[in-house]
Write an enzyme that holds these catalytic residues in place. Structure first.
Site, PDB file in Angstrom:
ATOM      1  N   PRO A 155       0.836  -1.196   0.000  1.00 28.83           N
ATOM      2  CA  PRO A 155       0.000   0.000   0.000  1.00 28.83           C
ATOM      3  C   PRO A 155       0.871   1.246   0.000  1.00 28.83           C
ATOM      4  O   PRO A 155       2.049   1.199   0.356  1.00 28.83           O
ATOM      5  CB  PRO A 155      -0.753  -0.120   1.328  1.00 28.83           C
ATOM      6  CG  PRO A 155       0.157  -0.911   2.198  1.00 28.83           C
ATOM      7  CD  PRO A 155       0.869  -1.866   1.313  1.00 28.83           C
ATOM      8  N   SER A 189       7.546   5.264   9.474  1.00 34.61           N
ATOM      9  CA  SER A 189       7.567   4.055   8.655  1.00 34.61           C
ATOM     10  C   SER A 189       6.193   3.427   8.574  1.00 34.61           C
ATOM     11  O   SER A 189       5.279   3.801   9.303  1.00 34.61           O
ATOM     12  CB  SER A 189       8.572   3.056   9.231  1.00 34.61           C
ATOM     13  OG  SER A 189       7.939   2.324  10.262  1.00 34.61           O
ATOM     14  N   LYS A 190       6.092   2.467   7.672  1.00 33.32           N
ATOM     15  CA  LYS A 190       4.813   1.788   7.473  1.00 33.32           C
ATOM     16  C   LYS A 190       4.349   1.110   8.758  1.00 33.32           C
ATOM     17  O   LYS A 190       3.166   0.940   8.982  1.00 33.32           O
ATOM     18  CB  LYS A 190       4.952   0.726   6.380  1.00 33.32           C
ATOM     19  CG  LYS A 190       5.162   1.339   5.011  1.00 33.32           C
ATOM     20  CD  LYS A 190       5.003   0.331   3.895  1.00 33.32           C
ATOM     21  CE  LYS A 190       5.076   1.066   2.567  1.00 33.32           C
ATOM     22  NZ  LYS A 190       4.814   0.234   1.407  1.00 33.32           N
ATOM     23  N   ARG A 191       5.288   0.699   9.577  1.00 30.05           N
ATOM     24  CA  ARG A 191       4.916  -0.013  10.802  1.00 30.05           C
ATOM     25  C   ARG A 191       4.495   0.927  11.937  1.00 30.05           C
ATOM     26  O   ARG A 191       3.876   0.508  12.892  1.00 30.05           O
ATOM     27  CB  ARG A 191       6.077  -0.891  11.270  1.00 30.05           C
ATOM     28  CG  ARG A 191       6.141  -2.223  10.551  1.00 30.05           C
ATOM     29  CD  ARG A 191       7.430  -2.935  10.855  1.00 30.05           C
ATOM     30  NE  ARG A 191       8.583  -2.119  10.472  1.00 30.05           N
ATOM     31  CZ  ARG A 191       9.041  -2.021   9.228  1.00 30.05           C
ATOM     32  NH1 ARG A 191       8.466  -2.693   8.273  1.00 30.05           N
ATOM     33  NH2 ARG A 191      10.072  -1.265   8.939  1.00 30.05           N
ATOM     34  N   ASP A 192       4.862   2.218  11.804  1.00 22.05           N
ATOM     35  CA  ASP A 192       4.597   3.130  12.919  1.00 22.05           C
ATOM     36  C   ASP A 192       3.123   3.320  13.203  1.00 22.05           C
ATOM     37  O   ASP A 192       2.723   3.484  14.350  1.00 22.05           O
ATOM     38  CB  ASP A 192       5.199   4.512  12.629  1.00 22.05           C
ATOM     39  CG  ASP A 192       6.687   4.489  12.818  1.00 22.05           C
ATOM     40  OD1 ASP A 192       7.147   3.654  13.616  1.00 22.05           O
ATOM     41  OD2 ASP A 192       7.385   5.272  12.176  1.00 22.05           O
TER      42      ASP A 192
END
Ligand code: GLU
Length: 510
Positions: free
Chosen positions: A17, A266-269
């Site tokens: 995404p 980041s994408k994980r944040d």
């Protein structure tokens, strides 16, 4: 000087995404193109087959469309430089990589992964150095610079796996003119011989990106700062192809940082810190994991656009809320800063709140409707709009419309046990029942008459305001939350008010 016609591109890789940083890059390209009457191109950079994720391209197109960003040329719409998906352009890149080989700017490398691993290990053993395939090491590796032509041809014929690497020239200065950072100068001694082409017949990002920017007549490359280290390599490629004088202008956008400023968002944040980092929800096709999106969390798309535009650009005035038209008029790369911007989730909500306040009651009604339907209630429109006017200023995200208002539409199903423990005293039941009896006598039931009655009642019974109001609130909404009690009572009406008292007292004192 802005060349005419302006042609810019957004060039995502469909590896998952689109993170909001990517949306911001697309937005800046869009604003720049529209401002200068230019063309915005979507190019899908999908040459890394290993990282291809099904559904990602569609996701990118749809989530950008939700933000109001549409492309003039794209895989969907086509255009004069089609195809716009790099995996469909492989024949084109073959021609260009051959040119580099013939001109001596690129070479075949046949080193196996195992051989490279040995090199890495020996560098590591030698004072923890890091191995790079570059002008120093290439001489002792297996490539068309060290192996005879006939051997190279034999290996190619035999189908020996290879990559094609750029031959970085020795000791030259490469200057990247960046519209945001000024001149960035690099000595080629610090650059490695990056892979440009793989034996699967596909180029890497660097070659495909430069060739396509040239063929698609791109005038400005506006992209994230993470690509700045690659820019000198790209400048060299333009030079090797003889295109340096028509090279696009570069603008590398500052990073979007984590809320605490410690590194790139980041994408994980997102899910870790409790706010979305994707424009719309994404379901990972392999793991089935669901990642939250701004749209589904109850943000309006124009709020998201405003949140993002301010992460890097500064209008130079106090204005914070812009329509897309105003952004198009006012946007300029000169007002994009060099330094990273911290993402502030509270500010993001504030933006959404501002845009929600600007919606008409009717529009908010439409947003609330699905929640009403879900709860199986269908109150008259006028009633709903009255409620909306009461709760509107407490709504930050669309679901808050329901969370701040549900008790106007349905009775509490249960009662907060902790609140009950804390506020329900031995006298409470009797007190409340007495109060209900007097309320039943009220001919005119509205917030003023009720307020008067409350004052009267506590004066007569010698209790404190809270001793009456806290239990009343618990009976009306099931907790200690909610809007002004008198407002709530007036809107739900006397009958419902008394009914909630009766049902609640019965349940709580059983
Ligand atoms: N494909 C690159 C990306 O995924 C594009 C970088 C660029 O715009 O040159 O971000």
């Amino acid at each position: 000087m802005i060349p005419n016609p302006v042609r810019v591109r957004f060039a995502p890789s469909p590896t998952g995404p689109l993170h909001i940083g990517g949306v911001r890059t697309a937005l800046y390209n869009f604003l720049f193109a529209r401002k200068h009457g230019g063309t915005l191109i979507l190019r899908i950079e999908d040459t890394d087959q290993n990282r291809f994720v099904p559904g990602a391209e569609q996701y990118i197109i749809e989530s950008l469309a939700w933000c109001g960003l549409k492309f003039d040329e794209s895989p969907e719409r086509g255009g004069p430089h089609a195809p716009y998906r790099q995996s469909e352009r492989s024949e084109i890149y073959k021609e260009y990589i051959q040119r580099l080989i013939v001109n001596g700017h690129a070479y075949y490398a046949f080193d196996t992964e195992a051989e490279l691993e040995v090199m890495r290990a020996s560098f590591k053993a030698d004072g923890n150095k890091v191995f790079q395939y570059d002008q120093k090491t290439r001489k002792s590796l297996r490539n068309s610079l060290t192996v005879s032509d006939s051997e190279v041809n034999a290996m190619l014929k035999a189908g020996t796996p290879y990559v094609i690497r750029i031959k970085i020239p020795e000791n030259q200065l490469v200057v990247v003119h960046d519209l945001i950072r000024g001149d960035v100068t690099v000595n080629t001694a610090n650059l490695d011989d990056k892979v440009l082409f793989k034996s699967d017949g596909l180029p890497t990002y660097h070659l495909a990106n430069v060739v396509d920017d040239y063929l698609m007549k791109i005038t400005h490359v506006i992209r994230g700062e993470e690509w700045l280290p690659s820019a000198p390599l790209h400048v060299l490629l333009y030079r090797f192809f003889g295109w340096e004088d028509i090279m696009p202008q570069f603008a590398h956008l500052p990073l979007i940082l984590k809320p605490d400023g410690n590194g790139k968002l980041s994408k994980r944040d997102g899910d870790r810190l409790g706010f979305p980092v994707f424009p719309t929800e994404w379901k990972d096709p392999t793991t089935g994991e669901l990642y939250s999106g701004y749209r589904e969390s109850g943000y309006l798309s124009n709020a998201v656009v405003n949140i993002l535009v301010h992460l890097g650009w500064n209008p130079g005035t106090e204005q914070e809320l812009f329509s897309m038209e105003e952004l198009i008029q006012q946007f300029s790369l000169e007002r994009v800063g060099k330094h990273g911007s911290k993402f502030d989730p509270e500010k993001a909500k504030w933006f959404n709140h501002q845009y929600l306040q600007r919606k008409s009651d009717e529009e908010l009604y439409q947003m609330l409707k699905p929640f009403l339907e879900h709860s199986g209630v269908a109150p008259p429109g006028e009633y709903v709009e009255k409620v909306i006017r009461l709760v509107k200023d407490r709504v930050f995200l669309v679901p808050d419309l329901w969370n701040a208002a549900w008790f106007f539409f349905i009775r509490p199903r249960d009662y907060d046990a902790q609140v009950y423990q804390k506020i329900w005293q031995p006298v409470t039941t009797e007190l409340i029942q007495g109060f209900a009896k007097e309320t039943a006598q009220l001919v005119d039931f509205n917030k003023e008459t009720l307020h008067e009655l409350v004052l009267h009642f506590i004066a007569n019974s010698g209790v404190k305001m809270g001793q009456l109001m806290n239990p009343l609130r618990l009976l009306m909404v099931g907790s200690n939350q909610g809007p002004g009690m008198m407002d709530l009572a007036e809107v739900i009406g006397k009958k419902e008010f008394l009914e909630r008292i009766r049902i609640g007292v019965e349940k709580l004192t059983k």
